[in-house]
Every structure is written in structure tokens, then in C-alpha cells.
Design an enzyme around this catalytic site. Structure first.
Site, mmCIF file in Angstrom:
data_model
loop_
_atom_site.group_PDB
_atom_site.id
_atom_site.type_symbol
_atom_site.label_atom_id
_atom_site.label_comp_id
_atom_site.label_asym_id
_atom_site.label_seq_id
_atom_site.Cartn_x
_atom_site.Cartn_y
_atom_site.Cartn_z
ATOM 1 N N ARG A 39 0.876 -1.037 -0.105
ATOM 2 C CA ARG A 39 0.598 -0.177 0.056
ATOM 3 C C ARG A 39 1.435 1.078 0.123
ATOM 4 O O ARG A 39 1.698 1.333 0.844
ATOM 5 C CB ARG A 39 -0.943 0.334 0.970
ATOM 6 C CG ARG A 39 -1.643 1.026 1.082
ATOM 7 C CD ARG A 39 -3.150 1.272 2.508
ATOM 8 N NE ARG A 39 -2.389 1.778 3.267
ATOM 9 C CZ ARG A 39 -3.330 1.550 4.527
ATOM 10 N NH1 ARG A 39 -4.376 1.110 4.484
ATOM 11 N NH2 ARG A 39 -2.545 2.256 5.886
ATOM 12 N N SER A 108 -12.925 -3.573 1.646
ATOM 13 C CA SER A 108 -12.550 -2.599 2.726
ATOM 14 C C SER A 108 -14.212 -2.239 2.988
ATOM 15 O O SER A 108 -15.598 -1.889 2.079
ATOM 16 C CB SER A 108 -12.011 -1.504 2.446
ATOM 17 O OG SER A 108 -10.691 -1.673 2.431
ATOM 18 N N LYS A 137 -4.165 5.836 8.629
ATOM 19 C CA LYS A 137 -4.968 6.085 7.189
ATOM 20 C C LYS A 137 -6.207 7.463 7.948
ATOM 21 O O LYS A 137 -6.668 7.425 8.344
ATOM 22 C CB LYS A 137 -5.897 5.447 6.695
ATOM 23 C CG LYS A 137 -6.853 4.820 5.635
ATOM 24 C CD LYS A 137 -6.860 3.660 5.186
ATOM 25 C CE LYS A 137 -7.932 3.646 4.170
ATOM 26 N NZ LYS A 137 -8.809 4.404 3.834
#
Length: 206
Positions: A39, A108, A137
Site C-alpha cells: 500500500r 474494505s 490512514k
């Protein structure tokens, strides 16, 4: 490739800076990580593709799949084992069509409304969270807590992995909530010894 969500590492380029993403992944897999997600929300595809290819090569023979976050083109170009997308990262049907039937595809989910709209037949697992607020995040939804996690896991037709501020001490609570594993970022990436940090997580059995 077998999907084992028990200890799911999500990389962070800043937290991995001391060791580098590639070495962090190598060390963490030696410590027992069962799945790796690359990521990086800021790097261009052209930067991520060579890294993804190196990670794929590093994981060869380990049985640990490489998942790419959000970037379909990176997943395809690197021949990664799968893709993980968020609610705003495109349609599940389009991702599955591009990836083919054998790739791992995760999504998600933060709410029961999202769960109700699920295209479950094209997915392999769900990421549920955040359980707690997390600095890794910035645009995350409201934290679920373990009660919210349990409610979503119970309603899910697919295997689930919990994410969001989780550490070694949360393994039992995640297991009790009914998830199939937990995803971690800073608990491994932000440590002096990623292998030891991964090894510190007890085996996850439901």
C-alpha cells in the site's frame, strides 16, 4: 494459493523507511506474516510496479500471497496474487473481470449498508475497520470498536480481516469478535525488528 488472513501485513513506505519495504516484508514473512499488501497512496504506478515485482519474487516459494492496494494496473503489471480495493476505488465487477477468476480480491467494509450491497460472489474476503482510529490512514471511517467488528463479522458471507490500530494485545479480542485474522501496519512496519515483531503475534485460531 491458500488464503490465510491470520496475520496480514499492510506496508507503509514511511514507517518502513529504516529497513525499506522489501526488507521489512522479507523479515516479517520469516516472522510468520501470512499475507502481504503493498500500500502506497502517493507513489506513481511507475514507481510501484518494480517494487511489486521485487516483492513478488521475494515471496516466491513462501506460500504468502502479495496483494496490491487499490492499483489495478500495478497488480496486473507485477502479476501480483490479488488486489484490495476500498468503497471508492472502482467496481468489484470490473476489478474481477480484469484480474480473472483465480486472483484474490478483497474489499474494505465499514458499515452494514455496505455489507448489504456486497457483490460477494466476486470477492474472496472483506477488510473490516477501522477497529480503532489510526494515523496510518487519515481518511478512515468512524472506529467500529470490537462490538462493531463482531456485528459486521457475524453478518459477513465472506472471510474477514480486522484492521485499524491493532496490536499483539488485541489478537484474542479480534478472534472473539469472529474475524478470521487481523491486519497490521505500524505494529510491524514501525519497529526496529520486523521479524521479531511478527513473531510476537500468537497463532490465530478461531
Amino acid at each position: 494459493m491458500r488464503l490465510d488472513l491470520s496475520l496480514y501485513l499492510v506496508t507503509d513506505p514511511e514507517l518502513c523507511a529504516d529497513h525499506g519495504v522489501e526488507q521489512t516484508v522479507r523479515d516479517a514473512v520469516r516472522g510468520g506474516v501470512s499475507l502481504v499488501q503493498l500500500r502506497d497512496k502517493h507513489a506513481a504506478d511507475a514507481e510501484l510496479i518494480p517494487l511489486a515485482r521485487r516483492l513478488k519474487a521475494a515471496l516466491a516459494g513462501s506460500g504468502v500471497p502479495l496483494i496490491i492496494n487499490d492499483r489495478l494496473e500495478v497488480a496486473l503489471a507485477s502479476r501480483a496474487d490479488g488486489l484490495h480495493i476500498g468503497q471508492d476505488d472502482g467496481e468489484v465487477a470490473d476489478a474481477r473481470a480484469a484480474l480473472g477468476p483465480d486472483a484474490i480480491l478483497g474489499l474494505s467494509v465499514q458499515t452494514h449498508e455496505q455489507l448489504a450491497r456486497l457483490d460477494a460472489g466476486r470477492l474472496d474476503y472483506l477488510g473490516l475497520g477501522p477497529v480503532f482510529a489510526t494515523a496510518t490512514k487519515q481518511d478512515h471511517a468512524a472506529p467500529l470498536g470490537f462490538g462493531g467488528l463482531a456485528a459486521l463479522a457475524a453478518a459477513s458471507p465472506l472471510p474477514t480481516v480486522a484492521i485499524g490500530g491493532l496490536k499483539v494485545e488485541h489478537v484474542e479480542a479480534v478472534r472473539h469478535a469472529g474475524a478470521d485474522g487481523l491486519a497490521v501496519v505500524s505494529a510491524i512496519c514501525g519497529t526496529p525488528d520486523p521479524e521479531a515483531a511478527a513473531r510476537a503475534f500468537p497463532p490465530f485460531h478461531r
